[in-house]
Design a protein around this motif. Structure first.
Motif, mmCIF file in Angstrom:
data_model
loop_
_atom_site.group_PDB
_atom_site.id
_atom_site.type_symbol
_atom_site.label_atom_id
_atom_site.label_comp_id
_atom_site.label_asym_id
_atom_site.label_seq_id
_atom_site.Cartn_x
_atom_site.Cartn_y
_atom_site.Cartn_z
ATOM 1 N N ARG A 1 -2.103 -3.189 5.872
ATOM 2 C CA ARG A 1 -0.648 -3.357 6.007
ATOM 3 C C ARG A 1 0.064 -3.054 4.690
ATOM 4 N NH1 ARG A 1 -2.284 -7.827 9.404
ATOM 5 N NH2 ARG A 1 -2.180 -9.244 7.624
ATOM 6 N N VAL A 2 -0.545 -3.510 3.585
ATOM 7 C CA VAL A 2 0.043 -3.247 2.261
ATOM 8 C C VAL A 2 0.089 -1.733 2.002
ATOM 9 C CG1 VAL A 2 -0.416 -3.443 -0.229
ATOM 10 C CG2 VAL A 2 -0.506 -5.484 1.236
ATOM 11 N N ARG B 1 -5.271 -7.150 5.708
ATOM 12 C CA ARG B 1 -4.077 -7.281 4.872
ATOM 13 C C ARG B 1 -3.883 -6.002 4.059
ATOM 14 N NH1 ARG B 1 -2.263 -8.529 -0.204
ATOM 15 N NH2 ARG B 1 -4.374 -8.286 -1.005
ATOM 16 N N ALA C 1 2.812 0.121 4.003
ATOM 17 C CA ALA C 1 4.148 -0.064 3.397
ATOM 18 C C ALA C 1 4.277 0.765 2.119
ATOM 19 C CB ALA C 1 4.396 -1.542 3.110
ATOM 20 N N TRP C 2 3.217 0.787 1.303
ATOM 21 C CA TRP C 2 3.291 1.533 0.043
ATOM 22 C C TRP C 2 3.358 3.043 0.293
ATOM 23 C CZ3 TRP C 2 5.369 1.544 -4.276
ATOM 24 C CH2 TRP C 2 4.975 2.411 -5.300
#
Lengths: 179, 179
Positions: B161-162, B158, B165-166
């Motif tokens: 993926r975070v 997880r 995106a950031w």
């Protein structure tokens, strides 16, 4: 939860909580044989109450306010205050106590999912979109990190500047996804 | 730090650490009269070593890699692993122990500033710009929140993926500031 936040795990026992609540130790122990039972029941109950309160109010950002910035304040509220500090004591103890950890992990998953659904509702976005998921999930990580930074000192001024900037990034990222 | 991460605050004493290190309790106590003295000295030393290691390597993102995404991995590394878990035990205890808190707060300020300077160097941005400050400071809060989410369960998938995106949002935000 107040006892955990004020005194920590070691000094929060069934006996000290019973004394604080003005009930007999026997009565407390009848319902909650161990400290883990008592603490987990209180943590589940208080978190459920908190999340329900936020869901009830979710549709009403104050007139004229920026929805995203308001939503961020609601989410950060989950990770500041007595309930978060109490949970931090439980999480930290669970890191070194396998029995407690087995109880905490399912609760953590439930709470993470409830916080995600709340965030999606507050921000009024499509929580099924995997790109939204990465961004909103990261926003909850930010809120958790801000909460941890606030445990020992009052970090409200810095937090406010960080959230202003984050709200702007979030609005632009979500606008790009809607295009 | 390993003792704190594995056993927590209560079971990390001058005596247990001396036994683990294979030195006499008396020798350990001579240098570190209290658990707080020992733990704070170890925490300061290990954090200094870690930050120095990251600063040495700061100029060399691997060939062909995305600099921002690489920088985020370096920063998140500060908040995962044994050292962060150990620090979490100290921070949590400091929440309910005023004496320890008085020692931890100045260290926290020093570390927050060192982490900020490191982030500015890794991302190659102007740390004096207040808009950069809010974004980079928030990036460190995100990293701290991701670290806390990783204490009880392995959250690497997880987290990745975070951070993808950031990294994208951060690049766009920093590009806008450079315009």
């Amino acid at each position: 939860m107040a006892s955990l936040a004020e005194s920590g795990w070691t000094r929060t026992t069934v006996a000290t909580v019973a004394a604080r609540a003005g009930v007999s130790r026997g009565a407390a122990q009848h319902h909650f044989p161990t400290r883990g039972d008592l603490v987990m029941a209180a943590l589940k109950h208080m978190t459920k109450v908190r999340l329900a309160g936020l869901r009830t109010g979710q549709a009403v950002p104050p007139e004229g306010s920026d929805r995203t910035r308001w939503a961020l304040d609601q989410l950060v509220g989950l990770y500041t205050g007595t309930l978060f500090t109490a949970a931090l004591h439980v999480w930290t103890e669970a890191a070194v106590d396998a029995g407690l950890r087995a109880q905490v992990i399912p609760l953590e998953r439930t709470l993470a999912w409830a916080a995600y659904r709340l965030a999606v509702a507050l921000l009024d976005v499509d929580g099924e979109d995997p790109r939204v998921r990465a961004i909103v999930s990261g926003t909850l990580d930010l809120a958790r990190g801000l909460g941890l930074a606030n445990v020992l000192t009052d970090d409200a001024m810095r937090r406010s500047r960080v959230l202003d900037a984050w709200a702007e990034q979030l609005d632009q990222a979500l606008a790009r996804l809607r295009d």
